[in-house]
Design a protein around this motif. Structure first.
Motif, mmCIF file in Angstrom:
data_model
loop_
_atom_site.group_PDB
_atom_site.id
_atom_site.type_symbol
_atom_site.label_atom_id
_atom_site.label_comp_id
_atom_site.label_asym_id
_atom_site.label_seq_id
_atom_site.Cartn_x
_atom_site.Cartn_y
_atom_site.Cartn_z
ATOM 1 N N THR A 122 -31.655 4.496 -8.222
ATOM 2 C CA THR A 122 -32.954 4.953 -8.744
ATOM 3 C C THR A 122 -33.198 6.425 -8.416
ATOM 4 O O THR A 122 -33.922 7.114 -9.131
ATOM 5 N N GLY A 123 -32.580 6.918 -7.340
ATOM 6 C CA GLY A 123 -32.726 8.333 -6.987
ATOM 7 C C GLY A 123 -32.210 9.228 -8.111
ATOM 8 O O GLY A 123 -32.773 10.292 -8.395
ATOM 9 N N ARG A 181 -26.573 16.326 -8.571
ATOM 10 C CA ARG A 181 -26.247 16.259 -7.134
ATOM 11 C C ARG A 181 -26.391 17.610 -6.443
ATOM 12 O O ARG A 181 -26.159 17.719 -5.248
ATOM 13 N N SER A 220 -37.320 15.335 -4.790
ATOM 14 C CA SER A 220 -38.276 14.869 -3.784
ATOM 15 C C SER A 220 -39.685 15.349 -4.144
ATOM 16 O O SER A 220 -40.661 14.599 -4.026
ATOM 17 N N SER A 257 -41.069 13.588 -7.400
ATOM 18 C CA SER A 257 -41.256 12.138 -7.300
ATOM 19 C C SER A 257 -42.610 11.751 -6.701
ATOM 20 O O SER A 257 -42.940 10.587 -6.657
ATOM 21 N N ARG A 272 -43.504 8.604 -11.229
ATOM 22 C CA ARG A 272 -43.205 7.330 -10.572
ATOM 23 C C ARG A 272 -43.440 6.142 -11.494
ATOM 24 O O ARG A 272 -42.654 5.208 -11.521
ATOM 25 N N ARG A 308 -36.372 4.425 -2.459
ATOM 26 C CA ARG A 308 -37.302 4.632 -1.353
ATOM 27 C C ARG A 308 -38.402 3.570 -1.338
ATOM 28 O O ARG A 308 -38.980 3.272 -0.313
ATOM 29 N N ASP A 309 -38.710 3.054 -2.535
ATOM 30 C CA ASP A 309 -39.886 2.189 -2.688
ATOM 31 C C ASP A 309 -39.556 0.896 -3.410
ATOM 32 O O ASP A 309 -40.442 0.272 -3.982
ATOM 33 N N ILE A 310 -38.300 0.509 -3.413
ATOM 34 C CA ILE A 310 -37.924 -0.672 -4.193
ATOM 35 C C ILE A 310 -38.565 -1.930 -3.583
ATOM 36 O O ILE A 310 -39.197 -2.715 -4.283
HETATM 37 O O1 DC Z 1 -31.740 8.768 -3.145
HETATM 38 P P1 DC Z 1 -31.718 10.227 -3.595
HETATM 39 O O2 DC Z 1 -31.458 11.153 -2.454
HETATM 40 O O3 DC Z 1 -30.794 10.458 -4.746
HETATM 41 O O4 DC Z 1 -33.218 10.524 -4.146
HETATM 42 C C1 DC Z 1 -33.652 11.795 -4.553
HETATM 43 C C2 DC Z 1 -35.163 11.894 -4.403
HETATM 44 O O5 DC Z 1 -35.791 11.038 -5.351
HETATM 45 C C3 DC Z 1 -35.711 11.498 -3.050
HETATM 46 O O6 DC Z 1 -35.812 12.591 -2.170
HETATM 47 C C4 DC Z 1 -37.060 10.908 -3.358
HETATM 48 C C5 DC Z 1 -36.944 10.431 -4.784
HETATM 49 N N1 DC Z 1 -36.850 8.973 -4.892
HETATM 50 C C6 DC Z 1 -38.027 8.267 -4.867
HETATM 51 O O7 DC Z 1 -39.094 8.851 -4.684
HETATM 52 N N2 DC Z 1 -38.012 6.926 -5.063
HETATM 53 C C7 DC Z 1 -36.848 6.262 -5.251
HETATM 54 N N3 DC Z 1 -36.869 4.941 -5.463
HETATM 55 C C8 DC Z 1 -35.634 6.976 -5.248
HETATM 56 C C9 DC Z 1 -35.661 8.333 -5.033
#
Ligand code: DC
Length: 255
Positions: free
Chosen positions: A67-68, A123, A132, A135, A141, A162-164
């Motif tokens: 999801t990131g 990346r 970050s 998001s 979101r 982060r929020d799954i």
């Molecule tokens: O997992 P990642 O480092 O690829 O994620 C990049 C950014 O995306 C992370 O700093 C915050 C955001 N993110 C988020 O807010 N919610 C998620 N489910 C996944 C990532």
């Protein structure tokens, strides 16, 4: 002759999607493959989420949804369009036209912005920072979470983010929260860049990771947070194999 056989698969035509059929009580033996289920793996950057999620999904023969990568694609769109990420109205406007998609080739996720494959581009360190930052916006979101729920609603998958476990799929069948010290996490990212022949400054990477943790865990909407019912695993001193085994054991206990 089939007394000890718990599963048989019969392919009857090329476009037929095989489905598991269980006889008598066999279903209880493999609850993990007998029904659709979702695994949520949350945690900060460098905690090992994506490595573990990928391996676990591969092991179980289910989809891995990063999801990131979706937030990163939104960030890349904003950077390209020169949108000020702190400007809520501008981000709302941008999100109306942004089309993020994920496809799979040989089980590997490709992230698309419109029709462009941006899997590699997202990346870059500046995209990490922007992801970050972007998001935290509700417009971003809500759009991403809806897509994630739609995918997870259709098939078994491992989702990392982060929020799954707290927001996207609060009813996920299995929830994990991976963590590790900032030092270890920065070292992992450093090694990833080094493996690609990229020289990066370790201290700068560490600072970025700490700043991203702070931003991700203090935002108002769906911050980075362990769900109350998630299993926490500190991966600082664990090998990938050990973490994977720990997750699988926890899942087995629950099944
Ligand atoms: O997992 P990642 O480092 O690829 O994620 C990049 C950014 O995306 C992370 O700093 C915050 C955001 N993110 C988020 O807010 N919610 C998620 N489910 C996944 C990532």
């Amino acid at each position: 002759g089939l007394a000890l056989c718990i599963r048989a698969m019969l392919f009857v035509e090329r476009n037929f999607t095989p489905r598991h059929v269980y006889l008598r009580g066999a279903r209880v033996l493999r609850k993990d493959i007998a029904q659709k289920y979702n695994i949520a793996i949350d945690g900060p950057a460098g905690s090992g989420k994506s490595t573990i999620a990928k391996l676990l999904a591969n092991d179980l023969g289910i989809l891995y949804l990063d999801t990131g990568a979706m937030y990163r694609a939104c960030a890349l769109a904003a950077l390209r369009a020169g949108v000020d990420i702190t400007d809520e109205a501008a981000v709302i406007l941008l999100m109306r036209s942004v089309c993020v998609n994920v496809t799979y080739e040989g089980g590997v996720q490709h992230t698309l912005l419109g029709t462009e494959d941006v899997t590699g581009l997202i990346r870059e360190p500046e995209v990490s920072k922007a992801a970050s930052a972007i998001s935290k916006h509700e417009s971003v979101r809500m759009k991403m979470a809806e897509m994630q729920r739609e995918i997870a609603g259709k098939m078994s998958c491992v989702l990392d983010g982060r929020d799954i476990g707290t927001f996207v799929l609060p009813d996920a069948d299995f929830k994990f929260f991976l963590t590790a010290s900032p030092e270890v996490r920065a070292r992992r990212r450093y090694d990833e860049f080094a493996a690609k022949g990229r020289a990066v400054d370790f201290e700068a990477l560490k600072r970025d990771i700490i700043a991203r943790d702070e931003q991700d865990s203090t935002r108002a909407i769906a911050p980075l947070k362990k769900a109350d019912d998630a299993v926490m695993i500190d991966t600082s001193d664990m090998t990938v194999e050990e973490v994977l085994a720990a997750l699988k054991n926890k899942m087995q206990e629950k099944i």
